[in-house]
Structures are given as structure tokens and as C-alpha cells.
Design a protein around this motif. Sequence first.
Motif, PDB file in Angstrom:
ATOM      1  N   HIS A   1       0.830  -1.205   0.000  1.00 58.48           N
ATOM      2  CA  HIS A   1       0.000   0.000   0.000  1.00 58.48           C
ATOM      3  C   HIS A   1       0.867   1.260   0.000  1.00 58.48           C
ATOM      4  O   HIS A   1       0.658   2.182  -0.794  1.00 58.48           O
ATOM      5  N   GLY A   2       1.840   1.288   0.881  1.00 51.16           N
ATOM      6  CA  GLY A   2       2.712   2.455   0.990  1.00 51.16           C
ATOM      7  C   GLY A   2       3.536   2.698  -0.260  1.00 51.16           C
ATOM      8  O   GLY A   2       3.717   3.846  -0.683  1.00 51.16           O
ATOM      9  N   ILE A   3       4.048   1.634  -0.877  1.00 51.94           N
ATOM     10  CA  ILE A   3       4.834   1.800  -2.099  1.00 51.94           C
ATOM     11  C   ILE A   3       3.955   2.342  -3.220  1.00 51.94           C
ATOM     12  O   ILE A   3       4.385   3.205  -3.996  1.00 51.94           O
ATOM     13  N   LEU A   4       2.721   1.870  -3.295  1.00 52.61           N
ATOM     14  CA  LEU A   4       1.817   2.410  -4.315  1.00 52.61           C
ATOM     15  C   LEU A   4       1.591   3.906  -4.101  1.00 52.61           C
ATOM     16  O   LEU A   4       1.555   4.676  -5.065  1.00 52.61           O
ATOM     17  N   HIS A   5       1.471   4.329  -2.839  1.00 49.23           N
ATOM     18  CA  HIS A   5       1.366   5.773  -2.572  1.00 49.23           C
ATOM     19  C   HIS A   5       2.627   6.496  -3.043  1.00 49.23           C
ATOM     20  O   HIS A   5       2.545   7.575  -3.633  1.00 49.23           O
ATOM     21  N   LEU A   6       3.789   5.915  -2.778  1.00 47.51           N
ATOM     22  CA  LEU A   6       5.036   6.536  -3.208  1.00 47.51           C
ATOM     23  C   LEU A   6       5.089   6.686  -4.729  1.00 47.51           C
ATOM     24  O   LEU A   6       5.729   7.597  -5.249  1.00 47.51           O
ATOM     25  N   LEU A   7       4.405   5.785  -5.428  1.00 46.70           N
ATOM     26  CA  LEU A   7       4.386   5.820  -6.895  1.00 46.70           C
ATOM     27  C   LEU A   7       3.250   6.666  -7.453  1.00 46.70           C
ATOM     28  O   LEU A   7       2.997   6.661  -8.650  1.00 46.70           O
ATOM     29  N   GLY A   8       2.553   7.389  -6.573  1.00 44.56           N
ATOM     30  CA  GLY A   8       1.545   8.327  -7.037  1.00 44.56           C
ATOM     31  C   GLY A   8       0.116   7.834  -7.007  1.00 44.56           C
ATOM     32  O   GLY A   8      -0.803   8.550  -7.400  1.00 44.56           O
ATOM     33  N   PHE A   9      -0.117   6.621  -6.530  1.00 44.72           N
ATOM     34  CA  PHE A   9      -1.482   6.114  -6.429  1.00 44.72           C
ATOM     35  C   PHE A   9      -2.154   6.707  -5.200  1.00 44.72           C
ATOM     36  O   PHE A   9      -1.507   6.998  -4.199  1.00 44.72           O
ATOM     37  N   ASP A  10      -3.476   6.857  -5.282  1.00 42.00           N
ATOM     38  CA  ASP A  10      -4.241   7.393  -4.159  1.00 42.00           C
ATOM     39  C   ASP A  10      -5.590   6.701  -4.129  1.00 42.00           C
ATOM     40  O   ASP A  10      -5.946   5.975  -5.052  1.00 42.00           O
TER      41      ASP A  10
END
Length: 164
Positions: free
Chosen positions: A116-125
Motif C-alpha cells: 500500500h505504501g509503495i503504491l502511494h510513493l508511486l503516485g497512487f491514491d
Amino acid sequence: MSIDVLNETDADVDLEELRDCAAFVMTQMRVHPHADLCVRVIDEPAMETLHVQWMDLPGPTDVMSFPMDELRPGRDGEDPEPGILGDLVLCPSVAAKQAAEAGHSTEEELLLLTVHGILHLLGFDHAEPQERQEMFQLQRTLLLTFLASQERREPTRIQPPSGE
């Protein structure tokens, strides 16, 4: 790819598995092979401090992401950008509470939060319903694919992080 995983708590956390999960997700998302990520495992007081400071929300949370170079997933025909993906901060005591509610282990919750956190780092929300659907489906697929690649004895039921 450089992935530092630091446990700043007394919690028994499988740092190698967190590192493997992070590397798997970054590879699957076509992050540049020389990108850097730091994963910190911290206690509730430290997480609460970050949560108040950066989100202006009370109490500790499960995961926080701090992007650095605004890297995005690689796409077909494009070379991914090198750089620093950012910092991911996990709180195992909050994860343990969520895991108990969801019916799986704390270790599995920490893996879920890592994805979840890595997806946020990649711009996902997940602020909007369509974003949420896309992010959580991708999160589920990445996590289940990672778990399937590992030697595990029991199947895992994965739920989205509570409160999101």
C-alpha cells in the motif's frame, strides 16, 4: 535497487520479508533498478508524532509514505527514471490491531501495508472511488502474487487497510 529496512521498535518483524516484498513490488511496477527506498518500522508514539506533523490527524496510523523524487511506474516503451522513491514508515502495533480485526497475521498486515505504501510513493491514491478501486485491486494483485511466490503453509485472506 537499494532497500533499507530499519526496525526502531522492540517488535519482532521479519525485515528480510519486508525487503523482499518491497523489491517484488518495485520490480513489478517497473521502478528503475537503481531506485532507493527506506522502510522504517516505528512505535506508536513516533508514528503519532509523524501523523500529527504531516497529516494534522490525531493518534498513530498504520503506514505513512514520504515520496522523494516523485518516481512513477515504468511503462512499455519508456525507460523508468532513476532516483529516490522515498520513505515508508510502518507501525507494527497498529498493524497488529488491524490484522486481528481482519483475521490474518500481523506479518501479513505489514506486507499489505508495505505494498500500500509503495503504491502511494508511486503516485497512487484512494481519495476518489475510481482511484480507490484501481489502487486496491492493484494492491491485492501485487500482494497475492508476492505471497504465492513465497513458500507459505496457509492461504492468506487479504483485506484493505482499515480506515481507508
